[in-house]
Enzyme design. Structure first.
Site, short mmCIF file in Angstrom:
data_model
loop_
_atom_site.label_atom_id
_atom_site.label_comp_id
_atom_site.label_asym_id
_atom_site.label_seq_id
_atom_site.Cartn_x
_atom_site.Cartn_y
_atom_site.Cartn_z
N THR A 42 61.30 81.71 96.94
CA THR A 42 61.08 81.39 97.78
C THR A 42 60.46 80.55 98.52
OG1 THR A 42 60.74 83.86 98.23
CG2 THR A 42 59.85 82.89 100.17
N LYS A 53 65.13 85.56 104.73
CA LYS A 53 63.97 85.29 103.71
C LYS A 53 63.21 85.16 103.98
CE LYS A 53 61.76 86.55 100.17
NZ LYS A 53 61.84 87.80 99.57
N LYS A 79 51.59 83.97 100.74
CA LYS A 79 52.53 82.59 101.03
C LYS A 79 53.78 82.29 101.62
CE LYS A 79 55.90 82.25 97.15
NZ LYS A 79 57.25 82.12 97.84
P1 NAP Z 1 55.86 84.28 88.34
O1 NAP Z 1 55.79 84.95 87.66
O2 NAP Z 1 54.28 83.46 88.85
O3 NAP Z 1 56.51 82.86 87.42
C1 NAP Z 1 56.42 81.61 88.31
C2 NAP Z 1 57.54 80.81 87.26
O4 NAP Z 1 57.27 78.98 88.37
C3 NAP Z 1 56.54 80.62 85.90
O5 NAP Z 1 58.22 80.79 85.16
C4 NAP Z 1 56.21 79.11 86.20
O6 NAP Z 1 55.60 78.61 84.93
C5 NAP Z 1 56.31 78.71 87.70
N1 NAP Z 1 56.12 77.27 88.09
C6 NAP Z 1 55.58 77.70 88.66
N2 NAP Z 1 54.94 76.76 89.38
C7 NAP Z 1 55.42 75.72 88.60
C8 NAP Z 1 55.22 73.68 88.45
N3 NAP Z 1 55.01 73.34 89.49
N4 NAP Z 1 56.70 73.37 87.02
C9 NAP Z 1 56.66 73.79 86.54
N5 NAP Z 1 56.97 75.19 86.96
C10 NAP Z 1 56.56 76.13 87.42
O7 NAP Z 1 56.76 84.26 89.98
P2 NAP Z 1 57.29 85.45 89.82
O8 NAP Z 1 57.38 86.51 90.38
O9 NAP Z 1 58.81 85.11 89.09
O10 NAP Z 1 58.20 84.64 91.63
C11 NAP Z 1 59.09 83.45 91.59
C12 NAP Z 1 59.48 83.03 93.02
O11 NAP Z 1 60.32 84.26 93.34
C13 NAP Z 1 59.10 83.45 93.91
O12 NAP Z 1 58.96 81.92 94.37
C14 NAP Z 1 58.53 83.99 94.52
O13 NAP Z 1 58.04 84.18 96.10
C15 NAP Z 1 59.96 85.02 94.49
N6 NAP Z 1 59.69 86.32 94.45
C16 NAP Z 1 59.42 86.93 93.84
C17 NAP Z 1 59.67 88.33 94.31
C18 NAP Z 1 58.15 89.49 93.79
O14 NAP Z 1 57.76 91.01 93.07
N7 NAP Z 1 57.98 88.71 92.04
C19 NAP Z 1 60.00 88.86 94.38
C20 NAP Z 1 61.03 87.63 95.45
C21 NAP Z 1 61.35 86.44 95.94
P3 NAP Z 1 54.58 79.10 84.00
O15 NAP Z 1 54.49 80.37 83.29
O16 NAP Z 1 54.10 77.71 83.38
O17 NAP Z 1 53.51 79.39 84.68
#
Ligand code: NAP
Length: 300
Positions: A99, A174, A242
């Site tokens: 997102t 979104k 965010k």
């Molecule tokens: P998360 O668990 O915090 O995981 C984030 C991932 O991105 C990790 O693999 C992290 O790597 C990687 N990352 C972050 N910054 C980076 C960078 N600068 N360079 C390389 N890798 C990077 O987040 P998530 O819940 O999976 O969410 C991911 C996306 O989906 C976000 O945009 C979020 O808004 C969206 N989303 C999430 C949800 C939800 O319920 N969680 C629902 C809808 C949409 P590391 O492992 O090294 O930290």
């Protein structure tokens, strides 16, 4: 003949971990990369190849999926020195499922197009549970014909896949979803405070209003958790903030006042100031309890 996709998957966080698993289980060849390398071991156990950089992922794939954190994170893994575009071959497809800002998305898509890489923005809703169950709702911006060609891969992760328009349209929809989530959240906590102060049964109020015109996902799913005092995420305040920042920045660009969304964002800022950054968004109830001097969640 349909393209045979060799899939690259970047970002094995809460969402990406489960999403990549569905693609692997569907029988695609998948190459993964994650910034914290240890998180790749699990996917390797499921049959994925490990890469040393996003560039190497792109060199070994013709369909590259990213789901990382915020706008600068996508820019880094796509446009950085060792990013996707440093290794992607012309004719490849890039799908960003994070997102992020609609405006930045359009810029990244234009940059990708310069080297013959088609991009789709395909953010998701449905949370970690939707990712785990392969039932995400996926909203897509970009060329309809590109979406058609990659649909079998997206179908491994989602149950609703809707083409919303050109690049940026998926992220815009979104953002609309996040406006609604924020305002419905505020509606839910205000209705609970009102019911409590007026002395009616909270569960009864939720049961009845959920069925009527005032019902919402927040009321039906988060309301009962608030009444039980369960404030675990779910969707964290950190992520909601965010997303609301992205909405308000885009609204600024569009010169559109969004009074309700701005109020929710400021209220959640107060939740953060009280240490609730990692709580579920329904922790907004704590603030409502203070504002109204009313006790809604069970006392510890
Ligand atoms: P998360 O668990 O915090 O995981 C984030 C991932 O991105 C990790 O693999 C992290 O790597 C990687 N990352 C972050 N910054 C980076 C960078 N600068 N360079 C390389 N890798 C990077 O987040 P998530 O819940 O999976 O969410 C991911 C996306 O989906 C976000 O945009 C979020 O808004 C969206 N989303 C999430 C949800 C939800 O319920 N969680 C629902 C809808 C949409 P590391 O492992 O090294 O930290």
């Amino acid at each position: 003949m349909a393209t045979e996709w060799k899939v690259g998957f970047i970002g094995l966080g809460i969402m990406g971990r489960s999403m990549s698993r569905h693609i692997i289980n569907a029988g695609y060849q998948v190459t993964v990369w994650n910034r914290t390398a240890s998180k790749m071991e699990e996917a390797a156990g499921w049959g994925a190849r490990k890469a040393r950089s996003p560039k190497e992922v792109a060199e070994n794939s013709n369909l590259i999926i990213t789901i990382v954190g915020d706008t600068p994170d996508v820019r880094e893994v796509v446009e950085g020195e060792n990013g996707v575009l440093a290794g992607a071959k012309p004719g490849s497809v890039l799908i960003d499922m994070s997102t992020i800002s609609p405006d930045a998305t359009r810029q990244i898509a234009a940059r990708a197009a310069e080297q013959g890489v088609a991009m789709l923005d395909a953010p998701v809703s449905g949370g970690d549970i939707g990712a785990r169950n392969g039932t995400l709702s996926i909203m897509v911006g970009g060329e309809a014909s590109v979406l058609e060609s990659v649909k079998p891969v997206l179908e491994t992760m989602g149950k609703s896949i809707v083409h919303c328009g050109p690049n940026g349209a998926g992220q815009t929809v979104k953002a609309c979803n996040q406006i609604l989530c924020g305002l419905n959240l505020l509606g839910m906590v205000e209705a609970l405070a009102f019911a409590k102060k007026a002395g009616v049964d909270l569960e009864k109020m939720i049961e009845v209003t959920t069925r009527g015109a005032g019902g919402s996902w927040a009321l039906a799913n988060l309301g009962p958790r608030v009444v039980k005092g369960d404030l675990d995420p779910g969707f964290s305040v950190r992520f909601q903030q965010k997303d609301l920042r992205i909405v308000l920045q885009e609204a600024e660009r569009l010169e559109l006042p969004l009074l309700g969304t701005a109020a929710v964002q400021q209220l959640l800022r107060s939740v953060q100031a009280h240490g609730g950054n990692e709580d579920g968004t329904h922790a907004l109830i704590r603030l409502m309890e203070q504002l109204g001097n009313v006790s809604i969640t069970p006392s510890e």
